[in-house]
Scaffold this motif. Structure first.
Motif, PDB file in Angstrom:
ATOM      1  N   LEU A 202       0.872  -1.254   0.181  1.00 40.36           N
ATOM      2  CA  LEU A 202      -0.036   0.074   0.082  1.00 40.36           C
ATOM      3  C   LEU A 202       0.771   1.220   0.110  1.00 40.36           C
ATOM      4  N   SER A 203       2.037   1.362   0.362  1.00 35.68           N
ATOM      5  CA  SER A 203       2.794   2.342   0.654  1.00 35.68           C
ATOM      6  C   SER A 203       3.448   2.658  -0.647  1.00 35.68           C
ATOM      7  N   LEU A 204       3.290   1.756  -1.680  1.00 36.99           N
ATOM      8  CA  LEU A 204       3.676   2.086  -3.090  1.00 36.99           C
ATOM      9  C   LEU A 204       2.866   3.128  -3.683  1.00 36.99           C
ATOM     10  N   VAL A 205       1.470   3.036  -3.243  1.00 34.38           N
ATOM     11  CA  VAL A 205       0.567   4.023  -3.668  1.00 34.38           C
ATOM     12  C   VAL A 205      -0.115   4.970  -2.853  1.00 34.38           C
ATOM     13  N   LEU A 206       0.261   4.912  -1.428  1.00 38.18           N
ATOM     14  CA  LEU A 206      -0.359   5.891  -0.546  1.00 38.18           C
ATOM     15  C   LEU A 206       0.961   6.339   0.271  1.00 38.18           C
ATOM     16  N   ASP A 207       0.734   7.235   1.112  1.00 32.54           N
ATOM     17  CA  ASP A 207       1.744   7.495   2.060  1.00 32.54           C
ATOM     18  C   ASP A 207       2.071   6.173   3.082  1.00 32.54           C
ATOM     19  N   ALA A 208       3.162   6.200   3.663  1.00 30.85           N
ATOM     20  CA  ALA A 208       3.379   4.982   4.579  1.00 30.85           C
ATOM     21  C   ALA A 208       2.572   4.987   5.946  1.00 30.85           C
ATOM     22  N   TRP A 209       2.395   6.289   6.381  1.00 27.65           N
ATOM     23  CA  TRP A 209       1.451   6.184   7.839  1.00 27.65           C
ATOM     24  C   TRP A 209       0.140   5.624   7.265  1.00 27.65           C
ATOM     25  N   LEU A 210      -0.345   6.195   6.057  1.00 27.67           N
ATOM     26  CA  LEU A 210      -1.908   5.923   5.682  1.00 27.67           C
ATOM     27  C   LEU A 210      -1.823   4.545   5.358  1.00 27.67           C
ATOM     28  N   ALA A 211      -1.028   3.930   4.707  1.00 26.29           N
ATOM     29  CA  ALA A 211      -1.034   2.418   4.420  1.00 26.29           C
ATOM     30  C   ALA A 211      -1.074   1.641   5.760  1.00 26.29           C
ATOM     31  N   ALA A 212      -0.319   2.084   6.844  1.00 23.33           N
ATOM     32  CA  ALA A 212      -0.060   1.181   7.951  1.00 23.33           C
ATOM     33  C   ALA A 212      -1.374   1.356   8.777  1.00 23.33           C
ATOM     34  N   LEU A 213      -2.132   2.752   8.671  1.00 27.87           N
ATOM     35  CA  LEU A 213      -3.439   2.958   9.203  1.00 27.87           C
ATOM     36  C   LEU A 213      -4.701   1.962   8.700  1.00 27.87           C
ATOM     37  N   ILE A 214      -4.400   1.894   7.397  1.00 28.23           N
ATOM     38  CA  ILE A 214      -5.675   1.108   6.829  1.00 28.23           C
ATOM     39  C   ILE A 214      -5.428  -0.389   7.225  1.00 28.23           C
ATOM     40  N   VAL A 215      -4.393  -1.001   7.217  1.00 24.56           N
ATOM     41  CA  VAL A 215      -3.951  -2.244   7.538  1.00 24.56           C
ATOM     42  C   VAL A 215      -4.351  -2.621   8.934  1.00 24.56           C
TER      43      VAL A 215
END
Length: 140
Positions: free
Chosen positions: A80-93
Protein backbone atom coordinates in the motif's frame (compact mmCIF):
# COMPACT_ATOMS: atom_id res chain seq x y z
CA UNK A 1 -16.46 -50.86 33.09
CA UNK A 2 -18.14 -50.75 36.49
CA UNK A 3 -16.42 -52.75 39.18
CA UNK A 4 -18.73 -55.38 40.55
CA UNK A 5 -18.54 -56.12 44.28
CA UNK A 6 -18.06 -59.76 45.21
CA UNK A 7 -20.19 -61.24 48.00
CA UNK A 8 -18.70 -60.57 51.41
CA UNK A 9 -19.76 -63.93 52.86
CA UNK A 10 -20.20 -67.38 51.41
CA UNK A 11 -23.36 -67.91 53.49
CA UNK A 12 -26.59 -67.51 51.53
CA UNK A 13 -28.59 -64.32 52.23
CA UNK A 14 -31.42 -66.40 53.70
CA UNK A 15 -29.13 -67.60 56.50
CA UNK A 16 -27.91 -64.11 57.48
CA UNK A 17 -29.74 -61.78 59.84
CA UNK A 18 -31.22 -58.49 58.63
CA UNK A 19 -28.65 -56.36 60.52
CA UNK A 20 -25.85 -58.39 58.91
CA UNK A 21 -27.38 -57.91 55.46
CA UNK A 22 -27.79 -54.17 56.05
CA UNK A 23 -24.17 -53.95 57.21
CA UNK A 24 -23.02 -55.83 54.09
CA UNK A 25 -25.11 -53.55 51.89
CA UNK A 26 -23.63 -50.47 53.54
CA UNK A 27 -20.09 -51.80 53.10
CA UNK A 28 -20.69 -52.73 49.47
CA UNK A 29 -22.30 -49.38 48.64
CA UNK A 30 -19.39 -47.53 50.22
CA UNK A 31 -16.95 -49.62 48.19
CA UNK A 32 -18.98 -49.03 45.03
CA UNK A 33 -19.10 -45.25 45.51
CA UNK A 34 -15.36 -45.08 46.18
CA UNK A 35 -14.63 -47.19 43.11
CA UNK A 36 -16.84 -45.01 40.91
CA UNK A 37 -15.15 -41.87 42.25
CA UNK A 38 -11.71 -43.28 41.44
CA UNK A 39 -12.94 -44.15 37.95
CA UNK A 40 -14.28 -40.62 37.44
CA UNK A 41 -10.97 -39.14 38.60
CA UNK A 42 -9.01 -41.39 36.24
CA UNK A 43 -11.29 -40.52 33.32
CA UNK A 44 -10.97 -36.78 33.96
CA UNK A 45 -7.19 -37.09 34.36
CA UNK A 46 -6.94 -38.87 30.97
CA UNK A 47 -9.06 -36.21 29.31
CA UNK A 48 -6.94 -33.50 30.91
CA UNK A 49 -3.73 -35.01 29.57
CA UNK A 50 -5.14 -35.22 26.04
CA UNK A 51 -6.44 -31.66 26.28
CA UNK A 52 -3.00 -30.48 27.45
CA UNK A 53 -1.25 -32.12 24.50
CA UNK A 54 -3.78 -30.66 22.10
CA UNK A 55 -3.42 -27.20 23.64
CA UNK A 56 0.38 -27.37 23.34
CA UNK A 57 0.15 -28.28 19.64
CA UNK A 58 -2.37 -25.51 19.03
CA UNK A 59 -0.16 -23.06 20.91
CA UNK A 60 2.82 -23.89 18.70
CA UNK A 61 0.66 -23.57 15.61
CA UNK A 62 -0.57 -20.23 16.89
CA UNK A 63 2.95 -18.88 17.37
CA UNK A 64 3.96 -19.80 13.82
CA UNK A 65 0.70 -18.47 12.42
CA UNK A 66 1.28 -15.21 14.26
CA UNK A 67 4.76 -14.87 12.77
CA UNK A 68 3.46 -15.65 9.29
CA UNK A 69 0.58 -13.26 9.75
CA UNK A 70 2.88 -10.48 10.93
CA UNK A 71 5.00 -10.95 7.83
CA UNK A 72 1.91 -10.75 5.62
CA UNK A 73 0.80 -7.58 7.41
CA UNK A 74 4.19 -6.01 6.80
CA UNK A 75 3.90 -7.03 3.14
CA UNK A 76 0.44 -5.44 2.88
CA UNK A 77 1.70 -2.19 4.42
CA UNK A 78 4.68 -2.11 2.04
CA UNK A 79 2.44 -2.77 -0.97
CA UNK A 80 0.00 0.00 0.00
CA UNK A 81 2.90 2.37 0.66
CA UNK A 82 3.73 2.18 -3.04
CA UNK A 83 0.42 3.94 -3.74
CA UNK A 84 -0.22 5.92 -0.51
CA UNK A 85 1.88 7.56 2.18
CA UNK A 86 3.42 4.93 4.52
CA UNK A 87 1.52 6.17 7.59
CA UNK A 88 -1.82 5.93 5.75
CA UNK A 89 -1.02 2.43 4.49
CA UNK A 90 -0.17 1.30 8.03
CA UNK A 91 -3.39 2.88 9.39
CA UNK A 92 -5.59 1.14 6.81
CA UNK A 93 -4.02 -2.26 7.49
CA UNK A 94 -4.29 -1.74 11.27
CA UNK A 95 -8.00 -0.86 11.10
CA UNK A 96 -8.68 -3.91 8.94
CA UNK A 97 -6.85 -6.16 11.43
CA UNK A 98 -8.79 -4.71 14.37
CA UNK A 99 -12.10 -5.36 12.58
CA UNK A 100 -11.15 -8.98 11.92
CA UNK A 101 -10.06 -9.32 15.57
CA UNK A 102 -13.41 -7.98 16.81
CA UNK A 103 -15.39 -10.41 14.67
CA UNK A 104 -13.23 -13.33 15.83
CA UNK A 105 -13.72 -12.32 19.48
CA UNK A 106 -17.51 -12.23 19.05
CA UNK A 107 -17.54 -15.66 17.38
CA UNK A 108 -15.28 -17.12 20.07
CA UNK A 109 -17.41 -15.76 22.91
CA UNK A 110 -20.54 -17.15 21.29
CA UNK A 111 -19.02 -20.62 20.92
CA UNK A 112 -17.70 -20.68 24.48
CA UNK A 113 -21.16 -19.90 25.80
CA UNK A 114 -22.57 -22.87 23.85
CA UNK A 115 -19.89 -25.28 25.09
CA UNK A 116 -21.13 -28.06 27.34
CA UNK A 117 -19.57 -28.46 30.79
CA UNK A 118 -16.92 -31.17 31.06
CA UNK A 119 -18.31 -34.19 32.90
CA UNK A 120 -17.15 -37.80 33.11
CA UNK A 121 -19.89 -39.22 30.87
CA UNK A 122 -18.94 -42.91 31.08
CA UNK A 123 -18.75 -42.84 34.85
CA UNK A 124 -22.05 -40.98 35.15
CA UNK A 125 -23.69 -43.65 32.98
CA UNK A 126 -22.28 -46.41 35.13
CA UNK A 127 -23.41 -44.67 38.30
CA UNK A 128 -26.92 -44.46 36.84
CA UNK A 129 -26.78 -48.19 36.08
CA UNK A 130 -25.63 -48.91 39.62
CA UNK A 131 -28.46 -46.85 41.07
CA UNK A 132 -30.97 -48.74 38.94
CA UNK A 133 -29.51 -52.08 40.10
CA UNK A 134 -29.77 -51.03 43.74
CA UNK A 135 -33.35 -49.84 43.22
CA UNK A 136 -34.22 -53.08 41.48
CA UNK A 137 -32.65 -55.16 44.26
CA UNK A 138 -34.57 -53.13 46.82
CA UNK A 139 -37.87 -53.97 45.11
CA UNK A 140 -37.27 -57.72 45.43
Amino acid sequence: MATRVQPVHRVSPGERSTPQLVADLSEQLTHLVRTEMRLAQREMRERGKEAGKGAAALGAAGVFALLGGATLVATAVLLLSLVLDAWLAALIVSVALLLVSGVAALVGRSRLRRAAPAVPERTMGEVREDIELVKEAGRR
